[in-house]
Design a protein around this motif. Sequence first.
Motif, PDB file in Angstrom:
ATOM      1  N   UNK A   1       0.883  -1.162  -0.071  1.00 43.19           N
ATOM      2  CA  UNK A   1       0.015   0.215   0.066  1.00 43.19           C
ATOM      3  C   UNK A   1       0.947   1.259   0.246  1.00 43.19           C
ATOM      4  N   UNK A   2       0.261   2.175  -0.640  1.00 43.09           N
ATOM      5  CA  UNK A   2       0.894   3.703  -0.788  1.00 43.09           C
ATOM      6  C   UNK A   2       0.879   4.460   0.727  1.00 43.09           C
TER       7      UNK A   2
ATOM      8  N   UNK B   1      -2.331  13.078  11.328  1.00 48.36           N
ATOM      9  CA  UNK B   1      -1.992  12.592  12.554  1.00 48.36           C
ATOM     10  C   UNK B   1      -2.180  11.074  12.692  1.00 48.36           C
ATOM     11  N   UNK B   2      -1.134  10.332  13.423  1.00 48.14           N
ATOM     12  CA  UNK B   2      -1.498   9.044  13.330  1.00 48.14           C
ATOM     13  C   UNK B   2      -1.544   8.741  14.963  1.00 48.14           C
ATOM     14  N   UNK B   3      -2.412   7.587  15.123  1.00 46.55           N
ATOM     15  CA  UNK B   3      -2.593   7.036  16.467  1.00 46.55           C
ATOM     16  C   UNK B   3      -2.564   5.421  16.395  1.00 46.55           C
ATOM     17  N   UNK B   4      -2.193   5.036  17.748  1.00 52.61           N
ATOM     18  CA  UNK B   4      -2.345   3.327  17.882  1.00 52.61           C
ATOM     19  C   UNK B   4      -3.309   3.063  19.113  1.00 52.61           C
ATOM     20  N   UNK B   5      -3.612   1.986  18.904  1.00 48.81           N
ATOM     21  CA  UNK B   5      -4.608   1.398  19.941  1.00 48.81           C
ATOM     22  C   UNK B   5      -4.596  -0.152  19.917  1.00 48.81           C
TER      23      UNK B   5
ATOM     24  N   UNK C   1      -3.348  -2.015  16.633  1.00 49.93           N
ATOM     25  CA  UNK C   1      -4.106  -1.320  15.596  1.00 49.93           C
ATOM     26  C   UNK C   1      -3.389   0.198  15.461  1.00 49.93           C
ATOM     27  N   UNK C   2      -3.303   0.649  14.334  1.00 53.90           N
ATOM     28  CA  UNK C   2      -3.092   2.035  14.203  1.00 53.90           C
ATOM     29  C   UNK C   2      -3.902   2.649  13.012  1.00 53.90           C
ATOM     30  N   UNK C   3      -3.955   4.088  12.879  1.00 46.06           N
ATOM     31  CA  UNK C   3      -4.794   4.537  12.152  1.00 46.06           C
ATOM     32  C   UNK C   3      -4.395   6.132  11.766  1.00 46.06           C
ATOM     33  N   UNK C   4      -4.789   6.490  10.676  1.00 46.87           N
ATOM     34  CA  UNK C   4      -4.413   7.845  10.111  1.00 46.87           C
ATOM     35  C   UNK C   4      -5.490   8.872   9.871  1.00 46.87           C
ATOM     36  N   UNK C   5      -5.396  10.010  10.143  1.00 42.61           N
ATOM     37  CA  UNK C   5      -6.511  10.906   9.711  1.00 42.61           C
ATOM     38  C   UNK C   5      -6.025  12.280   9.202  1.00 42.61           C
ATOM     39  N   UNK C   6      -6.460  12.454   8.091  1.00 40.95           N
ATOM     40  CA  UNK C   6      -6.072  13.695   7.588  1.00 40.95           C
ATOM     41  C   UNK C   6      -6.736  14.900   7.935  1.00 40.95           C
ATOM     42  N   UNK C   7      -6.154  15.780   7.838  1.00 38.65           N
ATOM     43  CA  UNK C   7      -6.655  17.348   8.549  1.00 38.65           C
ATOM     44  C   UNK C   7      -6.737  18.186   7.321  1.00 38.65           C
ATOM     45  N   UNK C   8      -8.077  18.569   7.283  1.00 38.74           N
ATOM     46  CA  UNK C   8      -8.552  19.480   6.274  1.00 38.74           C
ATOM     47  C   UNK C   8      -9.205  20.787   7.073  1.00 38.74           C
ATOM     48  N   UNK C   9      -9.075  21.900   6.153  1.00 35.99           N
ATOM     49  CA  UNK C   9     -10.035  22.989   6.784  1.00 35.99           C
ATOM     50  C   UNK C   9     -11.416  22.975   6.501  1.00 35.99           C
ATOM     51  N   UNK C  10     -12.211  23.679   7.029  1.00 34.59           N
ATOM     52  CA  UNK C  10     -13.579  23.535   6.823  1.00 34.59           C
ATOM     53  C   UNK C  10     -14.060  24.400   5.420  1.00 34.59           C
TER      54      UNK C  10
ATOM     55  N   UNK D   1       4.044   2.181   7.238  1.00 34.12           N
ATOM     56  CA  UNK D   1       4.321   2.624   8.625  1.00 34.12           C
ATOM     57  C   UNK D   1       3.122   2.298   9.542  1.00 34.12           C
ATOM     58  N   UNK D   2       1.894   2.376   9.277  1.00 32.43           N
ATOM     59  CA  UNK D   2       0.726   1.995  10.092  1.00 32.43           C
ATOM     60  C   UNK D   2       0.737   0.591  10.169  1.00 32.43           C
ATOM     61  N   UNK D   3       1.103  -0.313   9.328  1.00 32.29           N
ATOM     62  CA  UNK D   3       1.111  -1.856   9.550  1.00 32.29           C
ATOM     63  C   UNK D   3       2.458  -2.080  10.435  1.00 32.29           C
ATOM     64  N   UNK D   4       3.479  -1.414  10.489  1.00 32.93           N
ATOM     65  CA  UNK D   4       4.512  -1.640  11.227  1.00 32.93           C
ATOM     66  C   UNK D   4       4.173  -1.066  13.054  1.00 32.93           C
ATOM     67  N   UNK D   5       3.429  -0.027  12.924  1.00 35.47           N
ATOM     68  CA  UNK D   5       3.126   0.480  14.214  1.00 35.47           C
ATOM     69  C   UNK D   5       2.092  -0.751  14.732  1.00 35.47           C
ATOM     70  N   UNK D   6       1.311  -1.177  14.138  1.00 34.27           N
ATOM     71  CA  UNK D   6       0.251  -2.073  14.330  1.00 34.27           C
ATOM     72  C   UNK D   6       0.907  -3.745  14.724  1.00 34.27           C
ATOM     73  N   UNK D   7       1.684  -3.791  13.893  1.00 39.21           N
ATOM     74  CA  UNK D   7       2.157  -5.521  13.898  1.00 39.21           C
ATOM     75  C   UNK D   7       3.701  -5.623  14.329  1.00 39.21           C
ATOM     76  N   UNK D   8       4.482  -4.814  13.851  1.00 40.71           N
ATOM     77  CA  UNK D   8       5.723  -5.004  13.886  1.00 40.71           C
ATOM     78  C   UNK D   8       6.358  -5.329  12.524  1.00 40.71           C
ATOM     79  N   UNK D   9       5.599  -5.697  11.667  1.00 37.45           N
ATOM     80  CA  UNK D   9       6.140  -6.210  10.326  1.00 37.45           C
ATOM     81  C   UNK D   9       6.721  -5.043   9.331  1.00 37.45           C
TER      82      UNK D   9
END
Length: 149
Positions: free
Chosen positions: A23-24, A120-124, A61-70, A29-37
């Motif tokens: 995946x692009x 922003x990227x978060x883990x859980x 698990x890990x996720x990303x949220x893009x930040x946009x203006x209103x 990076x998200x996969x590595x944060x979530x699984x270590x792979x």
Amino acid sequence: MQHVEMRVVDGRPRLIEVNARIGGDMIGHLVRLATGIDLPKAAADLACGHSPDLTPTRRGAAGIRMLYPAASGTLTERQINQPFAAHTPWLRQVQWVRQVGDQLLLPPEGDLFTARAGFCIVTGRDTAEVNERLDTAVDEFTVTTQADR
């Protein structure tokens, strides 16, 4: 290794993309944060004829949220609540991709790339927790634009 994208339309899955690649953007990076792979290393191993190590070293698990203006316009302010950022260990990364003074253009004048101020990227522990944390984190950001005349 393959990258598959699907979207749910009217309650049914629709295939968008299938490619023999990882995946692009920030997916590896998200996969590595979530699984270590390490997906880029696994892809390189495959390309060199080696068996990749796909053993998870963590379960999460890990996720990303893009930040946009209103609204579209000139970016006048971009910030995060610093006490929140400093004391939130699950907020793994904040990245601004645009500077104050840049034009941010939402559709239909622009697209989701020309409008993006950052991410922003978060883990859980699981997807539900990550989604809750993303919602919480986004409330701590300010992205303000001024309409162009």
